[in-house]
Design an enzyme around this catalytic site. Structure first.
Site, PDB file in Angstrom:
ATOM      1  CB  THR A 174      53.847 -22.561  30.242  1.00 45.14           C
ATOM      2  OG1 THR A 174      54.435 -22.937  28.856  1.00 45.14           O
ATOM      3  CG2 THR A 174      53.895 -21.027  30.254  1.00 45.14           C
ATOM      4  CE1 TYR A 179      53.165 -30.606  25.068  1.00 41.56           C
ATOM      5  CE2 TYR A 179      53.912 -30.220  27.318  1.00 41.56           C
ATOM      6  CZ  TYR A 179      53.908 -29.607  26.076  1.00 41.56           C
ATOM      7  OH  TYR A 179      54.128 -28.602  25.694  1.00 41.56           O
ATOM      8  CE  LYS A 188      50.490 -28.025  25.416  1.00 50.10           C
ATOM      9  NZ  LYS A 188      51.140 -27.402  26.641  1.00 50.10           N
ATOM     10  CB  ILE A 205      46.940 -26.905  26.101  1.00 52.55           C
ATOM     11  CG1 ILE A 205      45.661 -27.573  26.333  1.00 52.55           C
ATOM     12  CG2 ILE A 205      47.501 -26.475  27.376  1.00 52.55           C
ATOM     13  CD1 ILE A 205      45.872 -29.054  26.939  1.00 52.55           C
TER      14      ILE A 205
END
Length: 301
Positions: free
Chosen positions: A54, A143, A171, A211
């Site tokens: 992001t 992740y 995550k 998150i």
């Protein structure tokens, strides 16, 4: 819920994968990044992730990542929020350099993902993550996002990685919550929701936190969601999650959170420019109008 029954939270409980602000000419706007990070902490966030997807990490370069990390870390000193830096690349040596730069500039944790596009074997994934982890002294969150990387973190690989003393969390953005809940139990790692539409489900099943991308706009609501679940008030948490749904859909429904998060922040006066770097392009006039209508309907504009 008693303090002893709460999940462990090495990385906090309400994180935002922060956008990277740019000036209209595409250069890095560090002052706006500092202001945005502090706004997010004011809203209730206790983890700021810099240079994630992001944050347009594929199109920001090492000196920019270093400047961004250094200035945001300095501005948040004493505010009770951690700064995590993404260390993602499909070139292991490059990811190692990113990790070392993050630590040198004050990051307190790393987000490390499997290499994308080249689709290595699980042994290759393991060796890559191990090399990046060993490049710094920082705690690591893995992740798991196969929709972007093209490769899953298999349970066996997660179990191997969980043996490392500094690999502490995951995550999860797999969309496979049933499998994710099992992995959370088997590995003992701290799990964080990486999908805003599944925040309630993850937290209700004992995840440590979220998150978020929508948290650019609903940080205070996410803080309320965590507080309500910690207190065992599932009806209130369920109502809060339902309240957040229109914003989550408006920002994440198109699948490109960086674009819509920047547009939302600009509409709300929290970001002077929604400029992106190619290959990302700005939202269309109709998309911006639809987003503004949702923000107004939810009382944010």
């Amino acid at each position: 819920m008693s303090e002893t029954s709460l999940p462990k939270r090495t990385f906090g409980s309400v994180g935002v994968a922060m956008v990277t602000p740019f000036f209209e000419d595409g250069s890095l706007d560090v002052d706006s990044a500092v202001a945005l990070a502090n706004k997010l902490v004011d809203d209730g966030c206790d983890l700021i992730l810099l240079s994630g997807t992001t944050g347009e990490s594929p199109t920001t370069h090492q000196p920019e990542k270093d400047d961004l990390t250094r200035e945001v870390v300095a501005s948040l000193k004493g505010r009770g929020a951690k700064v995590m830096a993404g260390a993602g690349s499909n070139d292991t040596a490059h990811a190692v350099r990113i990790a070392r730069g993050a630590q040198a500039n004050g990051a307190e944790a790393l987000l490390v993902l499997p290499p994308y596009y080249n689709r290595p074997s699980q042994e290759g994934v393991y060796q890559h993550i191990l090399a990046v982890t060993e490049a710094s002294d920082l705690p690591v969150m893995l992740y798991d996002i196969p929709g972007r990387t093209g490769v899953k973190l298999d349970t066996a690989t997660l179990l191997r990685l969980a043996e490392h003393p500094r690999i502490i969390g995951v995550k999860d953005a797999t969309g496979d919550v049933a499998s994710g809940f099992i992995k959370m139990e088997r590995t003992g790692l701290e799990y964080y929701s990486g999908d805003d539409s599944l925040n309630f489900a993850w937290l209700a099943h004992g995840a440590s936190g979220v998150i978020s991308v929508a948290g650019h706009v609903i940080g205070s609501g996410l803080r309320a969601l965590v507080t309500e679940i910690d207190a065992g008030d599932l009806p209130a948490a369920r109502a809060e999650a339902a309240k957040q749904r229109p914003i989550v859909e408006a920002i994440m429904g198109g699948g490109q959170g960086a674009v819509m998060a920047k547009e939302a922040l600009k509409l709300l006066g929290a970001l002077p420019s929604a400029t992106l770097r190619l290959p990302l392009v700005g939202a269309s006039t109709s998309q911006i109008a639809e987003l503004a209508a949702v923000l107004r309907a939810e009382g944010l504009m």
